[in-house]
Design a protein around this motif. Structure first.
Motif: not given
Length: 448
Positions: A134-152, A177-187
Motif C-alpha cells: 500500500r505504501a508503494e502504491a501510494a507513492a506510485l500514484s503521485v504524478e511524476g514518480v517513475t518507480r519505487t525502490i520499495g516498501g518495507s 513496528r516500522s513502515l517505510s517507502c523510497v520513491a524515485i522521480s525522473g530517469e
C-alpha cells in the motif's frame, strides 16, 4: 516455550564464579524480528529471525574480558565462562573498571510504567506485506514518480535481562513496528530519490501506509531538476529530518569516553556557554512509549532526567562507571552495552528546546540560503570541531523555495555553528531525539 531470562542470567553468573571470576555481569536477550520488503508491488524479500543471545563480562582484579554466545546449553555456558576467565587473566590492568557498589543500584525496576511493549499479537506476514504494498502504491500514484525502490514493513520484540554478582537483577520488554517507502522521480542521470518512514512501539500509533507512500512520492518529485548553487557563505536550515545530526555531534563530543581520551573539541568547555542562552538539551530516560526509555542503565544504576545543556551552558559529561572514575567524577547512569562488549557511555532520550516559529517562518527570516533535507558522508575533526558534509535539499530565495539542489558540501566549525543556531517548532515529539529544524548562520557551501 518462553526462556526464563532471569534464571539464565543467574546460571551464567554462577558459571563465571565457578570458573574463577572475582565478579561478573551478564545479559540475556530473547528477540524476534520480522521484515517484509516489496518492489513494484511484488514481494521481494521476507525475513524472520528469532533466538536468544547471551553475554558475559568477567573481572579478575583489575582485568576484564567479555564473551557472547547464541547457544544456552549448560556445556556452552560453562565453556564460555572458562574462556572469559582465561581471556581476562591475559588482559592488561585497567584501574577504572569494576561493578557498581550495592548502594548505587536502582531499586525501582518496574519498567512496565514506561509502556515500552505492545501486548497485541505479532502481525501476520501477509499484513506486513500488504502495508508495504500500500505504501508503494501510494507513492506510485503521485504524478511524476517513475518507480519505487520499495516498501518495507517490520515488527520486532525483545526481552532483555541484566544481572551482576553485586546483586542487581532486572529486565524489560520492548516492541517496535516500522513502515517505510523510497520513491524515485525522473530517469537516467535525472533520477532523484526520497523517502518517508515511521517507527513506533505500538501498532496502533503507526501512521497509515498511504500517508507514508504519498509523502515519499511527493518528496521525490519535488527534487526533480536538482542543480548545484553557487559557492559561497550562506545561512543554512537543517530540516527536522536531519537536524538531530547536529545534536548527535554535540553529544558525541561530551561523551565520557572522548573526554577521557582528550579527543573532543569540547573537552575544556564544561561550565561554558556553547549554545544560545535560551536553548537547553534535556535527557529524559523516563518518557512513556519512547524507544530508548529506561529506568536503569547497563550497570544497574538508576537513570534520571537531567539537562546536558542548561540555557546554553554545558553542565556535565555523559558517563558510565569506568569513565567517571577515570575523570574523578560520579557516573551519570549512561552505561549501555551489547552482549559481546563491556559497558560504554551513551545517551537515551534527548530533546532540544523548540522555538516559536515554523520552518517556513525561519526561511523567511533567512531570505536567501539553503534548506538541507538529506546528508551523506561526514568529515568531523574531533579535536577542533571542523565540519564538512555532503548535502542536498532546496535553494531558498526571498524566503521561498526556489529550486532543488544536490551534490553540494557544507563546511563550518561546530563550535561556531552551535552558538548560531535558531530552532523552529516542528520537532516530532514521539522520537527518541526530539530536535526541530535549525537555522545555522555563516556556513560555507561548495557548489558550482
Amino acid at each position: 516455550m518462553t526462556t526464563d531470562l532471569a534464571a539464565l542470567a543467574d546460571q551464567i553468573l554462577s558459571a563465571a564464579k565457578s570458573a574463577g571470576a572475582d565478579a561478573a555481569d551478564a545479559v540475556a536477550v530473547d528477540g524476534t524480528h520480522v521484515s517484509i520488503d516489496t518492489r513494484g508491488g511484488s514481494l521481494e524479500e521476507a525475513q524472520r529471525s528469532e533466538g536468544v543471545e547471551i553475554g558475559l563480562r568477567v573481572l579478575i582484579g583489575q582485568k576484564q574480558a567479555s564473551v557472547s554466545a547464541s547457544d544456552t546449553s549448560a556445556d556452552v555456558i560453562a565453556e564460555m565462562a572458562a574462556r572469559a576467565v582465561a581471556m581476562a587473566r591475559e588482559a592488561p590492568d585497567d584501574p577504572w573498571i569494576g561493578l557498581a557498589s550495592p548502594d548505587q543500584l536502582a531499586t525501582d525496576t518496574d519498567t512496565t510504567k514506561l509502556d515500552l511493549f505492545d501486548p497485541s499479537d505479532e502481525p501476520d506476514p501477509a499484513a506486513l506485506e500488504e502495508d508495504a504494498r500500500r505504501a508503494e502504491a501510494a507513492a506510485l500514484s503521485v504524478e511524476g514518480v517513475t518507480r519505487t525502490i520499495g516498501g518495507s514493513a517490520g515488527y520486532g520484540r525483545r526481552r532483555i535481562h541484566l544481572a551482576a554478582t553485586n546483586g542487581f537483577t532486572a529486565g524489560y520488554n520492548r516492541s517496535s513496528r516500522s513502515l517505510s517507502c523510497v520513491a524515485i522521480s525522473g530517469e537516467g542521470t535525472k533520477m532523484e530519490r526520497d523517502y518517508e518512514w515511521d517507527n513506533r512501539i505500538y501498532q496502533s500509533d503507526l501512521r497509515d501506509a498511504e500517508e507514508i507512500g504519498r509523502i515519499a512520492g511527493e518528496r521525490a518529485v519535488a527534487r526533480s531538476g536538482a542543480r548545484r548553487p553557487k559557492t559561497g557563505a550562506y545561512p543554512v536550515i537543517y530540516d527536522e529530518r536531519v537536524a538531530s545530526s547536529l545534536v548527535g555531534h554535540l553529544v558525541g563530543a561530551i561523551n565520557g569516553a572522548a573526554i577521557a581520551r582528550g579527543a573532543s573539541f569540547l573537552r575544556n568547555a564544561l561550565g561554558q556557554t556553547i549554545l544560545p542562552e535560551g536553548l537547553s538539551i534535556i535527557e529524559n530516560p523516563h518518557r512513556v512509549r519512547t524507544g530508548s526509555s529506561r529506568l536503569f542503565d547497563a550497570e544497574g544504576l538508576p537513570t534520571a532526567k537531567r539537562a546536558l545543556i542548561d540555557k546554553g551552558v554545558l553542565t556535565g559529561w555523559v558517563l558510565d562507571l569506568a569513565t567517571a572514575r577515570k575523570l574523578g567524577l560520579e557516573s551519570t547512569a549512561n552505561a549501555g552495552r551489547s552482549p559481546g562488549a563491556p559497558p560504554s557511555p551513551g545517551t537515551s532520550n534527548l530533546a532540544l528546546t523548540q522555538g516559536d516559529k515554523s520552518r517556513e517562518e525561519l526561511m523567511k527570516d533567512m531570505g536567501t540560503g539553503l534548506l538541507v533535507t538529506s546528508m551523506i558522508g561526514s568529515t568531523i575533526n574531533p579535536n577542533t570541531g571542523d565540519y564538512s558534509r555532503g548535502a542536498s535539499g532546496f535553494w531558498v530565495e526571498n524566503g521561498e523555495l526556489a529550486y532543488p539542489v544536490n551534490e553540494i558540501t557544507i563546511a563550518g566549525n561546530l563550535l561556531e555553528m552551535f552558538r548560531n543556531m535558531t530552532p523552529a517548532n516542528d520537532a516530532r515529539e514521539h522520537l527518541s531525539t526530539v530536535v526541530p529544524s535549525l537555522l545555522v548562520e555563516g556556513l560555507t557551501l561548495a557548489g558550482d
